[in-house]
Scaffold this motif. Structure first.
Motif, PDB file in Angstrom:
ATOM      1  N   MET A 183       0.872  -1.175   0.000  1.00  0.00           N
ATOM      2  CA  MET A 183       0.000   0.000   0.000  1.00  0.00           C
ATOM      3  C   MET A 183       0.916   1.235   0.000  1.00  0.00           C
ATOM      4  SD  MET A 183      -3.070  -1.225   0.074  1.00  0.00           S
ATOM      5  CE  MET A 183      -4.186   0.088   0.568  1.00  0.00           C
ATOM      6  N   ASP A 184       0.346   2.400  -0.345  1.00  0.00           N
ATOM      7  CA  ASP A 184       1.139   3.632  -0.333  1.00  0.00           C
ATOM      8  C   ASP A 184       1.723   3.886   1.056  1.00  0.00           C
ATOM      9  OD1 ASP A 184       0.960   4.841  -2.981  1.00  0.00           O
ATOM     10  OD2 ASP A 184      -1.193   4.896  -2.596  1.00  0.00           O
ATOM     11  N   ALA A 185       2.913   4.446   1.070  1.00  0.00           N
ATOM     12  CA  ALA A 185       3.612   4.851   2.294  1.00  0.00           C
ATOM     13  C   ALA A 185       4.054   3.673   3.171  1.00  0.00           C
ATOM     14  CB  ALA A 185       2.778   5.825   3.134  1.00  0.00           C
ATOM     15  N   ASN A 198       9.729  -2.295  -8.351  1.00  0.00           N
ATOM     16  CA  ASN A 198       8.989  -1.453  -7.417  1.00  0.00           C
ATOM     17  C   ASN A 198       7.560  -1.413  -7.956  1.00  0.00           C
ATOM     18  OD1 ASN A 198       7.995   0.531  -5.779  1.00  0.00           O
ATOM     19  ND2 ASN A 198       9.566   2.057  -6.256  1.00  0.00           N
ATOM     20  N   ARG A 199       6.661  -2.238  -7.376  1.00  0.00           N
ATOM     21  CA  ARG A 199       5.400  -2.639  -7.991  1.00  0.00           C
ATOM     22  C   ARG A 199       5.751  -3.509  -9.192  1.00  0.00           C
ATOM     23  NH1 ARG A 199       1.146   0.346  -5.750  1.00  0.00           N
ATOM     24  NH2 ARG A 199       1.759   2.347  -4.863  1.00  0.00           N
ATOM     25  N   SER A 200       4.741  -4.132  -9.803  1.00  0.00           N
ATOM     26  CA  SER A 200       5.059  -5.147 -10.812  1.00  0.00           C
ATOM     27  C   SER A 200       3.799  -5.517 -11.575  1.00  0.00           C
ATOM     28  CB  SER A 200       5.574  -6.387 -10.084  1.00  0.00           C
ATOM     29  OG  SER A 200       4.506  -6.900  -9.282  1.00  0.00           O
ATOM     30  N   SER A 203      -4.336  11.519  -4.633  1.00  0.00           N
ATOM     31  CA  SER A 203      -4.862  10.191  -4.990  1.00  0.00           C
ATOM     32  C   SER A 203      -4.554   9.157  -3.899  1.00  0.00           C
ATOM     33  CB  SER A 203      -4.295   9.748  -6.334  1.00  0.00           C
ATOM     34  OG  SER A 203      -2.911   9.545  -6.197  1.00  0.00           O
ATOM     35  N   ASP A 204      -3.528   9.451  -3.072  1.00  0.00           N
ATOM     36  CA  ASP A 204      -3.219   8.521  -1.971  1.00  0.00           C
ATOM     37  C   ASP A 204      -4.409   8.404  -1.014  1.00  0.00           C
ATOM     38  OD1 ASP A 204      -0.737   8.259  -3.102  1.00  0.00           O
ATOM     39  OD2 ASP A 204       0.316   9.483  -1.617  1.00  0.00           O
ATOM     40  N   ILE A 205      -5.070   9.541  -0.774  1.00  0.00           N
ATOM     41  CA  ILE A 205      -6.227   9.555   0.128  1.00  0.00           C
ATOM     42  C   ILE A 205      -7.407   8.818  -0.516  1.00  0.00           C
ATOM     43  CG2 ILE A 205      -7.988  11.105   1.137  1.00  0.00           C
ATOM     44  CD1 ILE A 205      -5.494  11.311   2.671  1.00  0.00           C
TER      45      ILE A 205
HETATM   46 MG    MG Z   1       1.952   6.539  -4.768  1.00  0.00          MG
END
Ligand code: MG
Ligand code: ATP
Length: 294
Positions: free
Chosen positions: A66-68, A122-124, A206-208
């Motif tokens: 997930m983000d962060a 980094n993601r895939s 967009s993270d929120i």
């Molecule tokens: Mg992001």
């Protein structure tokens, strides 16, 4: 530290809820882990050198989260101990129009690590069973209708399993790391990114928006991990609320995987060894000649 506790190979029952995001194993503070992390980084560098020299096997490390959750920081730490020649990081962003014009594995194929290299994603291609599932993005894909059925994700899990098996059988090991963050810790980190000017660049609105789909994402991760964890391409569930622990565990996973590969410096055949002795003699003779001239 035993990485087995965090490894899922697809045999037993699996539920993300059984993994504590705050887990720090036997450690209680960052201080206790600094030397261990440094030792792992040094070992990683030695093993990478051999992997590169042997030039047989490649290692692909996939980071999903997930983000962060700390993907970027973890990657930075992992590679800081390695020789940049031989390590390649690829970020998987929203697909470009060229990428969308191909099957979803196309962009991954093109950037797979070569022999002796370590590739970091980094993601895939897992995004294609995560964000694409959560937002039903497949409905907008330029695919024939026969491909846009309810079976799409089951089919993709199977395709990913085949793909990773293919990679293993062709000399590329795949290790998949899920940084497991709690919703509370994500909130804390988002607030830090908003409040600290130097971290503002890391935050996007967009993270929120994505955070609102937290539960759906957790389900999508659970389904994807359950369906694609195998003995040869396992998933590691890395507790991510404490960054220092996540980094230590990741370094251990990579060291252990490289130890398992057990790369060796190539040994020269006898005729090449003889050639080396000849070259040695020649170089030493050169020095003698020069000394005599002086
Ligand atoms: Mg992001
Ligand atoms: P950061 O920590 O900097 O936010 P990030 O990996 O989130 O790093 P971003 O540029 O913010 O990078 O986000 C990339 C976005 O691209 C993610 O939201 C991800 O879900 C999305 N993405 C990646 N692959 C796909 C895909 N196949 N289809 C749709 N979206 C994708």
């Amino acid at each position: 530290m035993d990485i087995k506790n965090y490894c899922f190979k697809g045999k037993e029952e699996f539920s993300l809820q059984n993994y504590d995001t705050k887990d720090t194993a036997e450690f209680t503070s960052k201080k206790e882990t600094i030397e261990l992390l440094a030792a792992n980084q040094a070992r990683m560098a030695q093993l990478q050198d051999r992997l590169y020299a042997e030039n047989k096997e490649a290692l692909l490390i996939i980071f999903q989260a997930m983000d962060a959750a700390g993907k970027d920081g973890a990657i930075k730490h992992v590679i800081s101990g390695m020789n940049p020649q031989g390590v390649i990081v690829h970020n998987f962003k929203q697909p470009t129009s060229e990428e969308l014009d191909h099957d979803y594995l196309w962009r991954a194929w093109r950037v797979l690590p070569g022999r002796g290299d370590i590739g970091i994603f980094n993601r895939s291609y897992y995004e294609d069973v995560l964000v694409v599932k959560v937002h039903s993005l497949y409905k907008n894909l330029p695919l024939p209708d026969r491909c846009k059925t309810g079976e799409l994700f089951q089919q993709r899990y199977m395709q990913i399993n085949h793909f990773e098996k293919y990679l293993y059988q062709n000399g590329i090991r795949v290790v998949k790391i899920f940084l497991h963050l709690s919703k509370d810790e994500q909130k804390k980190r988002f607030l830090e990114r908003i409040d600290d000017e130097e971290k503002n660049w890391k935050f996007s609105q967009s993270d929120i928006e994505e955070r609102m789909y937290w539960d759906t994402y957790q389900e999508a991760y659970e389904d994807a991990i359950k369906a694609t964890a195998t003995k040869k391409a396992p998933w590691y569930i890395v507790p991510a609320d404490k960054k220092w622990f996540a980094r230590l565990l990741i370094s251990q996973i990579i060291v252990d995987t490289l130890e398992e590969i057990n790369p060796q410096y190539p040994e020269l055949p006898d005729n090449k060894k003889a050639l080396l002795s000849q070259c040695r003699e020649q170089l030493l003779a050169e020095t003698k000649e020069e000394e005599e001239k002086d």
